[in-house]
Scaffold this motif. Structure first.
Motif, PDB file in Angstrom:
ATOM      1  N   MET A  61      68.393  26.764  31.232  1.00 33.16           N
ATOM      2  CA  MET A  61      67.734  26.085  31.691  1.00 33.16           C
ATOM      3  C   MET A  61      67.010  25.371  30.241  1.00 33.16           C
ATOM      4  SD  MET A  61      67.224  25.460  34.645  1.00 33.16           S
ATOM      5  CE  MET A  61      65.719  25.821  34.741  1.00 33.16           C
ATOM      6  N   PRO A  62      66.202  24.032  30.764  1.00 29.70           N
ATOM      7  CA  PRO A  62      65.512  23.350  29.470  1.00 29.70           C
ATOM      8  C   PRO A  62      64.335  24.229  28.625  1.00 29.70           C
ATOM      9  CG  PRO A  62      65.252  22.163  31.854  1.00 29.70           C
ATOM     10  CD  PRO A  62      66.063  23.573  31.894  1.00 29.70           C
ATOM     11  N   THR A  63      64.841  24.016  27.022  1.00 29.00           N
ATOM     12  CA  THR A  63      63.641  24.306  26.407  1.00 29.00           C
ATOM     13  C   THR A  63      62.245  24.532  27.191  1.00 29.00           C
ATOM     14  OG1 THR A  63      64.900  23.586  24.124  1.00 29.00           O
ATOM     15  CG2 THR A  63      62.659  24.214  24.070  1.00 29.00           C
ATOM     16  N   GLU A  64      61.737  25.129  26.910  1.00 26.94           N
ATOM     17  CA  GLU A  64      60.198  25.608  27.432  1.00 26.94           C
ATOM     18  C   GLU A  64      59.300  24.834  26.110  1.00 26.94           C
ATOM     19  OE1 GLU A  64      58.550  26.364  30.107  1.00 26.94           O
ATOM     20  OE2 GLU A  64      60.526  26.383  31.732  1.00 26.94           O
ATOM     21  N   ILE A  65      58.229  24.258  26.363  1.00 24.12           N
ATOM     22  CA  ILE A  65      57.196  23.945  24.959  1.00 24.12           C
ATOM     23  C   ILE A  65      56.575  24.788  25.588  1.00 24.12           C
ATOM     24  CG2 ILE A  65      55.566  21.446  24.964  1.00 24.12           C
ATOM     25  CD1 ILE A  65      57.820  19.983  26.152  1.00 24.12           C
ATOM     26  N   PRO A  66      55.768  25.124  24.681  1.00 26.12           N
ATOM     27  CA  PRO A  66      54.137  26.163  24.189  1.00 26.12           C
ATOM     28  C   PRO A  66      53.493  25.133  24.914  1.00 26.12           C
ATOM     29  CG  PRO A  66      56.015  26.457  22.405  1.00 26.12           C
ATOM     30  CD  PRO A  66      56.146  25.210  23.328  1.00 26.12           C
ATOM     31  N   SER A  67      52.089  26.180  26.104  1.00 24.10           N
ATOM     32  CA  SER A  67      50.799  25.611  26.011  1.00 24.10           C
ATOM     33  C   SER A  67      49.943  25.144  24.771  1.00 24.10           C
ATOM     34  CB  SER A  67      50.554  26.347  26.889  1.00 24.10           C
ATOM     35  OG  SER A  67      49.284  25.668  27.363  1.00 24.10           O
ATOM     36  N   SER A  68      49.698  23.729  25.295  1.00 28.09           N
ATOM     37  CA  SER A  68      48.742  23.580  24.277  1.00 28.09           C
ATOM     38  C   SER A  68      49.820  22.919  22.732  1.00 28.09           C
ATOM     39  CB  SER A  68      48.063  24.476  23.251  1.00 28.09           C
ATOM     40  OG  SER A  68      47.473  24.945  25.163  1.00 28.09           O
ATOM     41  N   GLN A  69      51.009  23.093  22.527  1.00 29.60           N
ATOM     42  CA  GLN A  69      51.235  22.022  21.626  1.00 29.60           C
ATOM     43  C   GLN A  69      52.141  21.325  21.658  1.00 29.60           C
ATOM     44  OE1 GLN A  69      52.260  24.483  18.799  1.00 29.60           O
ATOM     45  NE2 GLN A  69      50.934  25.771  19.930  1.00 29.60           N
ATOM     46  N   PRO A  70      52.223  20.136  20.530  1.00 31.19           N
ATOM     47  CA  PRO A  70      52.492  19.013  20.535  1.00 31.19           C
ATOM     48  C   PRO A  70      53.516  18.547  20.728  1.00 31.19           C
ATOM     49  CG  PRO A  70      52.572  19.788  18.076  1.00 31.19           C
ATOM     50  CD  PRO A  70      51.901  20.824  19.321  1.00 31.19           C
ATOM     51  N   LEU A  71      53.391  17.189  22.274  1.00 29.78           N
ATOM     52  CA  LEU A  71      54.929  16.862  22.052  1.00 29.78           C
ATOM     53  C   LEU A  71      55.004  15.028  21.879  1.00 29.78           C
ATOM     54  CD1 LEU A  71      57.858  16.809  23.442  1.00 29.78           C
ATOM     55  CD2 LEU A  71      56.409  16.118  25.461  1.00 29.78           C
ATOM     56  N   LEU A  72      55.959  15.125  21.145  1.00 30.40           N
ATOM     57  CA  LEU A  72      56.087  13.372  20.700  1.00 30.40           C
ATOM     58  C   LEU A  72      57.234  12.340  21.831  1.00 30.40           C
ATOM     59  CD1 LEU A  72      55.061  10.875  18.954  1.00 30.40           C
ATOM     60  CD2 LEU A  72      57.136  11.926  17.667  1.00 30.40           C
ATOM     61  N   ILE A  73      56.609  11.971  22.551  1.00 25.35           N
ATOM     62  CA  ILE A  73      57.392  11.403  23.324  1.00 25.35           C
ATOM     63  C   ILE A  73      58.208   9.812  23.041  1.00 25.35           C
ATOM     64  CG2 ILE A  73      57.803   9.487  25.963  1.00 25.35           C
ATOM     65  CD1 ILE A  73      56.230  11.734  26.529  1.00 25.35           C
ATOM     66  N   PHE A  74      59.218   9.889  22.392  1.00 18.46           N
ATOM     67  CA  PHE A  74      60.012   8.148  21.634  1.00 18.46           C
ATOM     68  C   PHE A  74      60.304   7.666  22.164  1.00 18.46           C
ATOM     69  CE2 PHE A  74      63.181   5.985  19.330  1.00 18.46           C
ATOM     70  CZ  PHE A  74      62.212   6.033  17.614  1.00 18.46           C
ATOM     71  N   GLY A  75      59.333   6.174  21.900  1.00 18.04           N
ATOM     72  CA  GLY A  75      59.516   4.897  23.097  1.00 18.04           C
ATOM     73  C   GLY A  75      58.409   4.711  24.067  1.00 18.04           C
ATOM     74  N   ALA A  76      58.315   3.592  24.376  1.00 13.31           N
ATOM     75  CA  ALA A  76      57.068   3.095  24.454  1.00 13.31           C
ATOM     76  C   ALA A  76      57.231   1.996  25.580  1.00 13.31           C
ATOM     77  CB  ALA A  76      56.846   1.927  24.015  1.00 13.31           C
ATOM     78  N   GLY A  77      58.803   2.667  26.256  1.00 12.73           N
ATOM     79  CA  GLY A  77      58.590   1.434  28.093  1.00 12.73           C
ATOM     80  C   GLY A  77      58.113   2.264  29.289  1.00 12.73           C
ATOM     81  N   GLY A  78      59.119   1.714  30.582  1.00 10.23           N
ATOM     82  CA  GLY A  78      59.157   1.951  31.645  1.00 10.23           C
ATOM     83  C   GLY A  78      59.610   3.733  31.504  1.00 10.23           C
ATOM     84  N   HIS A  79      60.764   3.776  31.162  1.00  5.86           N
ATOM     85  CA  HIS A  79      61.437   4.956  31.008  1.00  5.86           C
ATOM     86  C   HIS A  79      60.209   5.686  30.280  1.00  5.86           C
ATOM     87  CE1 HIS A  79      63.495   8.062  32.426  1.00  5.86           C
ATOM     88  NE2 HIS A  79      64.505   8.392  30.730  1.00  5.86           N
ATOM     89  N   ALA A  80      60.013   5.829  29.296  1.00  3.71           N
ATOM     90  CA  ALA A  80      58.602   6.413  28.703  1.00  3.71           C
ATOM     91  C   ALA A  80      57.793   6.965  29.073  1.00  3.71           C
ATOM     92  CB  ALA A  80      58.007   5.922  26.823  1.00  3.71           C
ATOM     93  N   ARG A  81      57.215   5.579  30.538  1.00  9.72           N
ATOM     94  CA  ARG A  81      55.906   5.964  31.123  1.00  9.72           C
ATOM     95  C   ARG A  81      56.391   6.872  32.133  1.00  9.72           C
ATOM     96  NH1 ARG A  81      55.541   0.657  30.144  1.00  9.72           N
ATOM     97  NH2 ARG A  81      56.027   0.286  32.086  1.00  9.72           N
ATOM     98  N   VAL A  82      57.857   6.363  32.440  1.00 10.29           N
ATOM     99  CA  VAL A  82      58.526   8.125  33.889  1.00 10.29           C
ATOM    100  C   VAL A  82      57.909   8.969  33.203  1.00 10.29           C
ATOM    101  CG1 VAL A  82      60.130   8.624  35.261  1.00 10.29           C
ATOM    102  CG2 VAL A  82      58.975   6.253  35.125  1.00 10.29           C
ATOM    103  N   VAL A  83      58.586   9.584  32.098  1.00  9.81           N
ATOM    104  CA  VAL A  83      58.477  10.338  31.256  1.00  9.81           C
ATOM    105  C   VAL A  83      57.139  10.959  31.709  1.00  9.81           C
ATOM    106  CG1 VAL A  83      59.015  11.986  29.752  1.00  9.81           C
ATOM    107  CG2 VAL A  83      61.080  10.253  30.323  1.00  9.81           C
ATOM    108  N   ALA A  84      56.727  10.672  30.673  1.00 10.55           N
ATOM    109  CA  ALA A  84      54.660  11.001  30.156  1.00 10.55           C
ATOM    110  C   ALA A  84      54.280  11.930  31.951  1.00 10.55           C
ATOM    111  CB  ALA A  84      54.581   9.587  29.480  1.00 10.55           C
ATOM    112  N   ASP A  85      54.788  10.898  32.601  1.00 15.79           N
ATOM    113  CA  ASP A  85      54.009  11.289  33.777  1.00 15.79           C
ATOM    114  C   ASP A  85      54.506  12.374  34.170  1.00 15.79           C
ATOM    115  OD1 ASP A  85      52.566  10.556  36.552  1.00 15.79           O
ATOM    116  OD2 ASP A  85      54.750  10.602  37.026  1.00 15.79           O
ATOM    117  N   ALA A  86      55.640  12.297  34.016  1.00  8.08           N
ATOM    118  CA  ALA A  86      55.700  14.023  34.547  1.00  8.08           C
ATOM    119  C   ALA A  86      55.809  14.764  33.630  1.00  8.08           C
ATOM    120  CB  ALA A  86      57.884  13.762  34.433  1.00  8.08           C
ATOM    121  N   VAL A  87      55.719  14.814  32.132  1.00  2.34           N
ATOM    122  CA  VAL A  87      55.589  16.017  31.305  1.00  2.34           C
ATOM    123  C   VAL A  87      53.646  16.076  32.063  1.00  2.34           C
ATOM    124  CG1 VAL A  87      54.209  16.208  29.120  1.00  2.34           C
ATOM    125  CG2 VAL A  87      56.527  15.344  29.513  1.00  2.34           C
ATOM    126  N   GLN A  88      52.792  14.642  31.761  1.00  5.81           N
ATOM    127  CA  GLN A  88      51.731  15.128  32.571  1.00  5.81           C
ATOM    128  C   GLN A  88      51.373  16.296  33.761  1.00  5.81           C
ATOM    129  OE1 GLN A  88      49.557  11.493  32.618  1.00  5.81           O
ATOM    130  NE2 GLN A  88      48.559  11.770  31.124  1.00  5.81           N
TER     131      GLN A  88
END
Length: 210
Positions: free
Chosen positions: A1-28
């Motif tokens: 399974m995917p690597t877990e991101i610990p709660s309240s830890q920083p995550l950097l999304i590399f990208g500023a286009g449409g796909h990056a917004r889709v990923v950011a929405d999923a993370v939120q």
């Protein structure tokens, strides 16, 4: 399974286009308390916010990044290039909470599974794979690194897909078929036979056009 991101830890999304917004929405939607920042190599894109509450920052302003990282670029070659440059060890996967990923599937680092997508038991996604909205990766498929399964595409059971492949929107790869590295399968195409030569394939059945 995917690597877990610990709660309240920083995550950097590399990208500023449409796909990056889709990923950011999923993370939120998956974990609202992750601390999100986005960046891009193009400083002109790094102003304002990627989505509300997710600031865009230049790479220079971030300095050395030691937190989790997701390369959110839809283009396969660019995603591979940046993932290797930024460091595979930092990569984490993002799985939308309204997707279906079997606990018996393997999802390597840096993958993205979008809303309504399905990854069945025995399936394997290698590094940096995108399974986009409503796409299906059926049982025992193997999808090699930095491939993009576009919205609504279907991989039948036991399919083998090479690296840096694009399976276009609504395309189908029939069960048990093999597709080599570097192939583009056009939207709506149906792959009925193994593909062993890189190029672009269109139609039903899919035929090489370039």
């Amino acid at each position: 399974m995917p690597t877990e991101i610990p709660s309240s830890q920083p995550l950097l999304i590399f990208g500023a286009g449409g796909h990056a917004r889709v990923v950011a929405d999923a993370v939120q939607q998956a974990q609202t308390d992750w601390l999100l920042t986005a960046t891009d190599r193009n400083d002109r894109l790094c102003t304002g916010e990627l989505l509300p509450g997710i600031p865009l920052a230049t790479m220079d302003s971030l300095g050395s990044w030691f937190g989790a990282l997701h390369v959110a670029i839809g283009d396969n070659h660019a995603r591979e290039k940046e993932s290797l440059a930024l460091g595979l060890r930092q990569l984490v996967s993002v799985v939308h909470p309204r997707s279906s990923v079997s606990p018996y599937a393997r999802v390597a680092e840096g993958c993205f599974v979008a809303s309504q997508a399905a990854v069945a038991p025995g399936a394997q996604l290698e590094c940096g794979v995108i399974v986009n909205h409503a796409a299906v990766v059926d049982h025992d498929c193997i999808v090699a690194a930095f491939t993009h399964i576009a919205p609504g595409a279907l991989l039948g059971g036991g399919v083998r897909i090479g690296s840096r492949v694009l399976v276009g929107s609504g395309a189908t790869v029939q069960p048990g078929r093999t597709v080599c590295d570097g192939v583009v399968i056009g939207s709506g195409a149906v792959v009925c036979h193994d593909i062993d030569q890189a190029g672009t394939y269109l139609g039903i059945p899919a035929r090489r056009v370039s």
